[in-house]
Write an enzyme that holds these catalytic residues in place. Structure first.
Site, mmCIF file in Angstrom:
data_model
loop_
_atom_site.group_PDB
_atom_site.id
_atom_site.type_symbol
_atom_site.label_atom_id
_atom_site.label_comp_id
_atom_site.label_asym_id
_atom_site.label_seq_id
_atom_site.Cartn_x
_atom_site.Cartn_y
_atom_site.Cartn_z
ATOM 1 N N THR A 145 0.905 -1.438 0.034
ATOM 2 C CA THR A 145 -0.095 -0.057 0.136
ATOM 3 C C THR A 145 1.241 1.037 0.459
ATOM 4 O O THR A 145 1.042 1.369 -1.098
ATOM 5 C CB THR A 145 -1.035 -0.062 1.125
ATOM 6 N N LYS A 171 3.944 -7.046 3.642
ATOM 7 C CA LYS A 171 3.871 -5.488 3.766
ATOM 8 C C LYS A 171 3.216 -5.059 5.690
ATOM 9 O O LYS A 171 2.970 -5.143 5.835
ATOM 10 C CB LYS A 171 2.944 -5.604 2.483
ATOM 11 N N THR A 182 2.076 -8.571 12.168
ATOM 12 C CA THR A 182 1.999 -6.815 11.888
ATOM 13 C C THR A 182 0.877 -6.289 10.150
ATOM 14 O O THR A 182 -0.362 -7.725 10.532
ATOM 15 C CB THR A 182 3.487 -6.675 10.997
ATOM 16 N N GLU A 266 6.536 4.779 6.863
ATOM 17 C CA GLU A 266 6.336 6.013 6.596
ATOM 18 C C GLU A 266 6.888 7.378 6.490
ATOM 19 O O GLU A 266 7.127 7.883 7.566
ATOM 20 C CB GLU A 266 5.338 5.865 6.551
ATOM 21 N N ASN A 389 -0.240 10.356 5.856
ATOM 22 C CA ASN A 389 -1.427 9.993 6.376
ATOM 23 C C ASN A 389 -2.559 11.111 6.092
ATOM 24 O O ASN A 389 -3.230 10.534 6.239
ATOM 25 C CB ASN A 389 -1.430 9.337 7.660
ATOM 26 N N THR A 394 -7.085 10.046 -0.903
ATOM 27 C CA THR A 394 -6.650 10.963 -1.813
ATOM 28 C C THR A 394 -6.188 10.072 -2.715
ATOM 29 O O THR A 394 -5.760 9.272 -2.879
ATOM 30 C CB THR A 394 -6.303 12.263 -2.112
#
Length: 394
Positions: A145, A171, A182, A266, A389, A394
């Site tokens: 993702t 992932k 996870t 991230e 985040n 979007t």
């Protein structure tokens, strides 16, 4: 030579669940029945694939396939979500010629939206057509993702009866601070292992890897790690020595995958290796390590390459662990920073500046209160994490 365990095939499809330009549906198929194991999120809001997967494993710890989609979490979707999950298993199973009860589902994506069943119906035949041509790496990419790279590790284990291969993929880059698994992970093995032993191996490995990391302190609704051991190598692992060797191999593989998750956090730029020793118990050591690893102040200091040790001891002090503050020793990168209730009498900023610029930063604390120990991998907190985040839907 192939790194993939014997007796597995892989398939991918571009279903268009969120974006039309990438594969977002993956399948792992065992050519024969496999011992199946799983560990799952402890979030009270458990996604439909988690509930269905647990139900299937509870009825029979055997499976033929794992299916994963990105772009749709199918979480907080009620009875319709459960029905849709089961319907997708029927579609996939029919396409590849196995029973629906032999397919274990996993999903990742935005919470709350119902599955796009028309896209599933169109994609299932694509999966079947892809079997035998796709690779494990293709599936690892399809389950991404916000990940910036696929995460896949393979190992071989030499036993007296022959060679065994183990492959893991996962992932995860955000919404990660699990207590059972996870985000999503698959462990594949071609050894012949009893289902109960295989479940014990997977749980042992998860506790020492996927349960020992944090990115942002959040546990997902969909966290799942599944394992299949299909016996295609014809190497039976039944004795205590063999099971221990396999357990250590799987644990090491999962630890390598866990590191890659934190490495790919991230917006992340740092991997903090936080070790708390000398606690009254392992549970208290974990409490202390998690308080430090999830502290926004500690994480932003890591991002800024700021050796602000005060944030570390402050987080330790509120962790709930029981210790004497005057007995605590703190080291960063092996350098003694704090002892006897005060900082070491040296120029800490100068000593620690080059250490803080590294991607990997070692933070070690000795509470001098017992024998409990725990090591946690943690990421830093960056401006990019907020951007990712803030714009996730979007």
């Amino acid at each position: 030579m192939s790194i993939e365990p014997k007796g597995f095939q892989f398939a991918v499809a571009a279903a268009g669940f969120k974006r039309p330009d990438r594969n977002d549906l993956g399948l792992v198929l065992s050519l024969g029945p496999a011992s199946a194991a799983g560990v799952f999120t402890t979030n009270r809001f458990q996604a439909a694939p988690v509930l269905v997967c647990k139900e299937l494993l509870g009825a029979r710890p055997l499976a033929r396939a794992l299916v994963v989609n990105s772009g749709q979490a199918n979480a907080c979707t009620g009875e319709e979500g459960l029905a849709n999950c089961r319907a997708t298993l029927e579609m996939v199973a029919k396409a590849v010629g196995i029973g629906a009860g032999d397919v274990l589902p996993t999903s990742t994506g935005v919470i709350g939206a119902q599955l796009k069943m028309d896209k599933w119906a169109a994609a299932a035949p694509q999966l079947a057509a892809s079997l035998g041509t796709a690779t494990a790496m293709d599936v690892a990419k399809a389950m991404m993702t916000t990940d910036t790279f696929p995460k896949l590790v393979a190992k071989t284990l030499s036993l007296p009866a022959g060679e065994v291969r183990v492959l893991g993929m996962c992932k995860g880059a955000g919404m990660i601070s699990p207590t059972m698994a996870t985000m999503l992970g698959f462990i594949l093995c071609d050894a012949d292992v009893d289902p109960a032993d295989w479940q014990a191996i997977l749980r042992h490995a998860a506790d020492r890897s996927f349960n020992a990391l944090t990115v942002d302190g959040d546990t997902s609704t969909n966290d799942t790690v599944l394992g299949l051991a299909n016996g295609a190598s014809r190497v039976a692992v039944r004795d205590a020595k063999g099971l221990k060797a396999l357990r250590e191999c799987v644990t090491e593989l999962c630890q390598e995958l866990s590191y890659r998750i934190v490495q790919d956090a991230e917006g992340g730029t740092k991997v903090a290796h936080i070790t708390v020793a000398g606690a009254k118990s392992a549970a208290q050591a974990e409490m202390a390590a998690r308080a430090i690893g999830t502290s926004p102040l500690v994480k932003t200091a890591l991002f800024g390459c700021d050796p602000n040790w005060g944030r570390i001891v402050a987080a330790l002090g509120r962790s709930g662990a029981d210790f004497d503050p005057d007995a605590v020793e703190l080291r960063i990168g092996g350098i003694l920073v704090f002892e006897k209730g005060q900082p070491a009498p040296v120029d800490l900023d100068a000593l620690l500046a080059p250490i803080m610029r590294h991607q990997d930063v070692e933070i070690s604390l000795d509470l001098k209160a017992g024998r409990g120990r725990f090591t946690l991998l943690a990421s830093d907190l960056t401006k990019r994490y907020i951007e990712i985040n803030a714009d996730y839907r979007t």
